[in-house]
Design an enzyme around this catalytic site. Structure first.
Site, PDB file in Angstrom:
ATOM      1  N   ASN A 288      35.999  36.106  39.354  1.00 46.10           N
ATOM      2  CA  ASN A 288      36.077  37.561  39.521  1.00 46.10           C
ATOM      3  C   ASN A 288      35.274  37.933  40.767  1.00 46.10           C
ATOM      4  O   ASN A 288      34.053  37.995  40.734  1.00 46.10           O
ATOM      5  CB  ASN A 288      35.512  38.236  38.262  1.00 46.10           C
ATOM      6  CG  ASN A 288      35.487  39.740  38.382  1.00 46.10           C
ATOM      7  OD1 ASN A 288      35.876  40.309  39.405  1.00 46.10           O
ATOM      8  ND2 ASN A 288      35.018  40.404  37.343  1.00 46.10           N
TER       9      ASN A 288
ATOM     10  N   GLY B 209      47.785  45.878  35.791  1.00 45.53           N
ATOM     11  CA  GLY B 209      47.141  47.143  36.166  1.00 45.53           C
ATOM     12  C   GLY B 209      48.103  48.237  35.731  1.00 45.53           C
ATOM     13  O   GLY B 209      49.138  48.421  36.349  1.00 45.53           O
ATOM     14  N   GLY B 210      47.777  48.886  34.631  1.00 40.67           N
ATOM     15  CA  GLY B 210      48.605  49.996  34.166  1.00 40.67           C
ATOM     16  C   GLY B 210      49.844  49.584  33.394  1.00 40.67           C
ATOM     17  O   GLY B 210      50.707  50.430  33.133  1.00 40.67           O
TER      18      GLY B 210
ATOM     19  N   ASN C  17      35.774  52.789  32.495  1.00 39.27           N
ATOM     20  CA  ASN C  17      34.722  52.030  31.821  1.00 39.27           C
ATOM     21  C   ASN C  17      33.632  51.629  32.792  1.00 39.27           C
ATOM     22  O   ASN C  17      33.857  51.496  33.985  1.00 39.27           O
ATOM     23  CB  ASN C  17      35.306  50.827  31.066  1.00 39.27           C
ATOM     24  CG  ASN C  17      35.414  49.575  31.909  1.00 39.27           C
ATOM     25  OD1 ASN C  17      34.427  48.900  32.170  1.00 39.27           O
ATOM     26  ND2 ASN C  17      36.629  49.269  32.371  1.00 39.27           N
TER      27      ASN C  17
ATOM     28  N   GLY D 212      29.417  47.209  32.759  1.00 41.77           N
ATOM     29  CA  GLY D 212      28.361  46.563  33.548  1.00 41.77           C
ATOM     30  C   GLY D 212      28.151  45.098  33.179  1.00 41.77           C
ATOM     31  O   GLY D 212      27.028  44.601  33.206  1.00 41.77           O
TER      32      GLY D 212
ATOM     33  N   CYS E 167      34.601  42.790  41.566  1.00 35.80           N
ATOM     34  CA  CYS E 167      33.751  43.794  40.948  1.00 35.80           C
ATOM     35  C   CYS E 167      32.730  44.237  41.995  1.00 35.80           C
ATOM     36  O   CYS E 167      32.330  43.424  42.837  1.00 35.80           O
ATOM     37  CB  CYS E 167      33.013  43.166  39.773  1.00 35.80           C
ATOM     38  SG  CYS E 167      33.371  44.014  38.250  1.00 35.80           S
TER      39      CYS E 167
ATOM     40  N   ASN F  72      42.000  44.407  39.645  1.00 36.77           N
ATOM     41  CA  ASN F  72      40.881  44.783  38.791  1.00 36.77           C
ATOM     42  C   ASN F  72      40.923  46.305  38.583  1.00 36.77           C
ATOM     43  O   ASN F  72      41.812  46.979  39.106  1.00 36.77           O
ATOM     44  CB  ASN F  72      39.562  44.363  39.463  1.00 36.77           C
ATOM     45  CG  ASN F  72      38.523  43.941  38.433  1.00 36.77           C
ATOM     46  OD1 ASN F  72      38.368  44.613  37.405  1.00 36.77           O
ATOM     47  ND2 ASN F  72      37.838  42.863  38.676  1.00 36.77           N
ATOM     48  N   THR F  73      39.977  46.855  37.870  1.00 34.16           N
ATOM     49  CA  THR F  73      39.922  48.318  37.728  1.00 34.16           C
ATOM     50  C   THR F  73      39.675  48.943  39.107  1.00 34.16           C
ATOM     51  O   THR F  73      39.127  48.302  40.003  1.00 34.16           O
ATOM     52  CB  THR F  73      38.780  48.748  36.777  1.00 34.16           C
ATOM     53  OG1 THR F  73      37.587  48.131  37.217  1.00 34.16           O
ATOM     54  CG2 THR F  73      39.054  48.382  35.343  1.00 34.16           C
TER      55      THR F  73
ATOM     56  N   LYS G 119      40.489  36.661  41.299  1.00 40.08           N
ATOM     57  CA  LYS G 119      40.896  38.022  40.931  1.00 40.08           C
ATOM     58  C   LYS G 119      40.525  39.009  42.024  1.00 40.08           C
ATOM     59  O   LYS G 119      39.366  39.111  42.431  1.00 40.08           O
ATOM     60  CB  LYS G 119      40.241  38.443  39.611  1.00 40.08           C
ATOM     61  CG  LYS G 119      40.741  39.818  39.162  1.00 40.08           C
ATOM     62  CD  LYS G 119      40.462  40.064  37.718  1.00 40.08           C
ATOM     63  CE  LYS G 119      41.084  41.354  37.239  1.00 40.08           C
ATOM     64  NZ  LYS G 119      40.738  41.665  35.863  1.00 40.08           N
TER      65      LYS G 119
HETATM   66  C1  LIG Z   1      37.294  47.739  28.675  1.00 45.78           C
HETATM   67  C2  LIG Z   1      37.643  46.894  29.859  1.00 45.78           C
HETATM   68  C3  LIG Z   1      36.833  45.797  30.174  1.00 45.78           C
HETATM   69  C4  LIG Z   1      37.142  45.007  31.305  1.00 45.78           C
HETATM   70  N1  LIG Z   1      36.361  43.931  31.597  1.00 45.78           N
HETATM   71  C5  LIG Z   1      36.666  43.160  32.683  1.00 45.78           C
HETATM   72  C6  LIG Z   1      35.878  42.038  32.999  1.00 45.78           C
HETATM   73  O1  LIG Z   1      34.906  41.710  32.321  1.00 45.78           O
HETATM   74  N2  LIG Z   1      36.239  41.321  34.113  1.00 45.78           N
HETATM   75  C7  LIG Z   1      37.328  41.627  34.889  1.00 45.78           C
HETATM   76  O2  LIG Z   1      37.619  40.917  35.856  1.00 45.78           O
HETATM   77  N3  LIG Z   1      38.097  42.686  34.583  1.00 45.78           N
HETATM   78  C8  LIG Z   1      37.785  43.453  33.515  1.00 45.78           C
HETATM   79  N4  LIG Z   1      38.568  44.533  33.219  1.00 45.78           N
HETATM   80  C9  LIG Z   1      39.681  44.856  34.098  1.00 45.78           C
HETATM   81  C10 LIG Z   1      41.009  44.397  33.531  1.00 45.78           C
HETATM   82  O3  LIG Z   1      41.052  43.000  33.356  1.00 45.78           O
HETATM   83  C11 LIG Z   1      42.164  44.810  34.451  1.00 45.78           C
HETATM   84  O4  LIG Z   1      42.044  44.109  35.670  1.00 45.78           O
HETATM   85  C12 LIG Z   1      42.185  46.303  34.756  1.00 45.78           C
HETATM   86  O5  LIG Z   1      41.768  47.056  33.642  1.00 45.78           O
HETATM   87  C13 LIG Z   1      43.582  46.782  35.158  1.00 45.78           C
HETATM   88  O6  LIG Z   1      44.522  46.494  34.140  1.00 45.78           O
HETATM   89  P1  LIG Z   1      44.948  47.577  33.001  1.00 45.78           P
HETATM   90  O7  LIG Z   1      45.280  48.839  33.709  1.00 45.78           O
HETATM   91  O8  LIG Z   1      46.109  46.937  32.305  1.00 45.78           O
HETATM   92  O9  LIG Z   1      43.764  47.728  32.107  1.00 45.78           O
HETATM   93  C14 LIG Z   1      38.272  45.329  32.100  1.00 45.78           C
HETATM   94  C15 LIG Z   1      39.075  46.432  31.756  1.00 45.78           C
HETATM   95  C16 LIG Z   1      38.782  47.198  30.659  1.00 45.78           C
HETATM   96  C17 LIG Z   1      39.657  48.371  30.321  1.00 45.78           C
END
Ligand SMILES: Cc1cc2nc3c(=O)[nH]c(=O)nc-3n(C[C@H](O)[C@H](O)[C@H](O)COP(=O)(O)O)c2cc1C
Length: 285
Positions: free
Chosen positions: A139, A243-244, A83, A86, A142, A201-202, A174
């Site tokens: 956060n 994460g995952g 994703n 932004g 990012c 985070n991602t 985070k």
């Molecule tokens: C669509 C989407 C939007 C996200 N938005 C944010 C965000 O605004 N702030 C943030 O800290 N992490 C955001 N994340 C990251 C998630 O909170 C998480 O840290 C990351 O996706 C890893 O976990 P997962 O594999 O279970 O998704 C977002 C993830 C996804 C998939």
């Protein structure tokens, strides 16, 4: 109740930042199914220990999201999602004045992020002091925010100290798996009085045709577990790990790696009702 270093939660399962938007789910354009499930209360955020909002900034942001081109910001890939939203969000003022009063959750954790300077974080922390939330997540993992601190650990430490002093709420920081000085950043957070760490985070990736974006979902679990173990080796404050996560047994992998709580994020996109089933099963046990 479980006490995560001052953050009192009813269970160890959180909704991670993103899928719950401000606690009420995505809007109809961003993710119709997710939106319907939240609006019809089939997804019940109140069942979770904590509900972390999408990251909110000082000013409203359009980010990269346009309702007529949703595929430009979120894509399913073989082992998860990529994703690049932004940070599209309503801004802190609208969150406090409009969304917060309507949401009525007592487990809400606003996630905040800054783009230009740590001062933006401090202004938002002061604004959030006026409302009643479970905790506030900072956060700092990012790419935008990384620019603010430029890996300056002294600046980070000064910021954490000011944030802790200013906030009426417990604070969560985070972190990301690819963050430089990951363990040191966690330790600095602990030394400055931050209550908990959430990770990860991602993961930044560059996928052809999509540009730099964040990868999430099943394919990042091993990176997340490694990051959680590394952080757990260096701090005693609680870690909210994720994460995952895709199954109940994934949650136990995180607990066994040193996390005291877990968060679900992409799982809400893949199988939206499954996270709360895990919570409900756990409550029954
Ligand atoms: C669509 C989407 C939007 C996200 N938005 C944010 C965000 O605004 N702030 C943030 O800290 N992490 C955001 N994340 C990251 C998630 O909170 C998480 O840290 C990351 O996706 C890893 O976990 P997962 O594999 O279970 O998704 C977002 C993830 C996804 C998939």
């Amino acid at each position: 109740m479980i006490d995560l270093n001052g953050i009192r939660v009813k269970n160890r399962f959180f909704i991670g930042s993103g899928p719950a938007k401000y606690g009420n789910g995505y809007n109809i354009y961003e993710n119709p199914l997710n939106c319907i499930l939240f609006k019809t209360h089939l997804i019940k955020p109140e069942l979770f220990g904590g509900v972390i909002t999408k990251t909110i900034t000082i000013d409203p942001r359009k980010g990269n999201y346009r309702w007529y081109k949703p595929w430009k910001v979120l894509r399913k890939i073989q082992d998860g999602y990529i994703n690049r939203f932004g940070w599209n969000n309503c801004g802190i003022k609208e969150f406090i004045d409009k969304f917060y009063p309507a949401i009525k959750l007592n487990n809400l954790i606003p996630s905040i992020g800054a783009l230009k300077s740590p001062r933006e974080f401090l202004i938002m922390i002061a604004m959030l002091n006026k409302i009643n939330v479970l905790a506030v997540e900072l956060n700092i993992s990012c790419p935008h925010v990384k620019i603010i601190f430029r890996n300056d650990l002294k600046k980070l430490s000064q910021f954490f100290t000011q944030a802790v002093k200013l906030s009426n709420h417990s604070l969560i920081v985070k972190l990301g798996a690819m963050d430089s000085n990951l363990a040191r950043k966690a330790k600095i957070a602990e030394d400055c009085g931050i209550n908990a760490i959430s990770a990860i985070n991602t993961i930044p990736v560059n996928i052809n045709g999509f540009g730099i974006c964040g990868k999430s979902g099943r394919g990042i679990k091993e990176f997340a577990l490694a990051a959680v173990s590394e952080i757990a080796d260096s701090v005693d404050i609680p870690i909210i790990g994720g994460g995952g996560i895709d199954t109940e047994s994934d949650c136990y992998d995180f607990f066994n790696s040193g996390a005291q709580a877990v968060f679900f994020s992409s799982m809400f996109l893949a199988k939206p009702l499954a996270p709360q089933k895990i919570v409900q099963n756990f409550i029954k046990k």
